[in-house]
Design a protein around this motif. Structure first.
Motif, PDB file in Angstrom:
ATOM      1  N   CYS A 116       1.231  -4.073   4.277  1.00 26.41           N
ATOM      2  CA  CYS A 116       0.629  -5.193   3.563  1.00 26.41           C
ATOM      3  C   CYS A 116      -0.168  -6.018   4.556  1.00 26.41           C
TER       4      CYS A 116
ATOM      5  N   ASN B  88       0.859  -1.179   0.000  1.00 31.13           N
ATOM      6  CA  ASN B  88       0.000   0.000   0.000  1.00 31.13           C
ATOM      7  C   ASN B  88       0.899   1.235   0.000  1.00 31.13           C
ATOM      8  N   ASN B  89       0.296   2.410  -0.147  1.00 35.34           N
ATOM      9  CA  ASN B  89       1.064   3.648  -0.198  1.00 35.34           C
ATOM     10  C   ASN B  89       1.906   3.871   1.056  1.00 35.34           C
TER      11      ASN B  89
ATOM     12  N   ASN C 119      -0.322   2.501  -4.867  1.00 38.22           N
ATOM     13  CA  ASN C 119       0.494   1.377  -4.412  1.00 38.22           C
ATOM     14  C   ASN C 119       1.951   1.602  -4.787  1.00 38.22           C
TER      15      ASN C 119
ATOM     16  N   TYR D  96      -1.697  -5.791  -6.080  1.00 41.50           N
ATOM     17  CA  TYR D  96      -1.670  -4.338  -5.937  1.00 41.50           C
ATOM     18  C   TYR D  96      -1.536  -3.740  -7.331  1.00 41.50           C
TER      19      TYR D  96
END
Length: 195
Positions: A13, A8-9, A59, A53
């Motif tokens: 996870c 993720n940004n 992401n 992702y």
């Protein structure tokens, strides 16, 4: 083992029933590894990460080193390991380059064709109309097209062997949007640029 990890940004996870926080350059560890169940997951082919992702939705993608107990389950190139270190963050051009290198090193492996948001990797013809998107065409007579800011790749093969590959960007000056490029037309565009 060199692998690829998407997060993720915020570099988190899902891990089992919780969330795991990664840090660049800091080894992450798990007690055991079993694909889809326990351990730290990554993929040998960077584009297999796209199934978990997607590109362009905040992401992040990393080149990583997997060591320790490494498990595979035959689901694409996914692995689980007990120690994973994120080495380098990748932008979309880096992702295109790493995908092409995987195909060059493993020309006989299946599963290289991928499509999704900002991504088209296909046999013979690929096109992308999203800036910073990736289009890679692979085959006996590959051709590729994209919009300004797109990352394009051509991989030519004969008799199951890769004979040429080229990664380039649509800049609007030398490489134009909406034009179908082959290795020959790309070479001509590069000659005009040098003249």
């Amino acid at each position: 083992m060199i692998v690829y990890k998407a997060t993720n940004n915020d570099m988190t996870c899902t891990m089992g029933q919780g969330t795991f926080q990664y840090q660049l350059g800091v080894p992450a560890t798990a007690e055991k590894s079993k694909c889809g169940d326990t351990g730290l997951h990554a993929c040998e082919y960077v584009l297999d990460c796209i199934g978990y992702y997607s590109l362009g939705r905040g992401n992040r993608f990393f080149k990583a080193a997997a060591v320790g107990d490494i498990a595979e389950d035959g689901t694409n190139t996914r692995i689980a390991c007990t120690r994973l270190t994120l080495k380098k963050e990748l932008d979309n051009r880096d992702i295109a380059r790493e995908a092409m290198l995987y195909m060059l090193h493993h020309p006989q492996r299946n599963g290289w064709q991928k499509s999704g948001h900002m991504l088209c990797v296909a046999e013979q013809t690929a096109d992308i109309k999203i800036p910073d998107g990736i289009a890679i065409a692979r085959g006996s007579s590959p051709r590729v097209s994209g919009c300004i800011g797109a990352h394009l790749g051509l991989i030519a093969e004969q008799n199951g062997k890769i004979v040429a590959a080229k990664l380039f960007d649509v800049d609007g000056k030398n490489i134009l949007p909406g034009i179908w490029y082959t290795l020959d037309t790309l070479a001509e565009a590069e000659r005009r640029q040098q003249a």
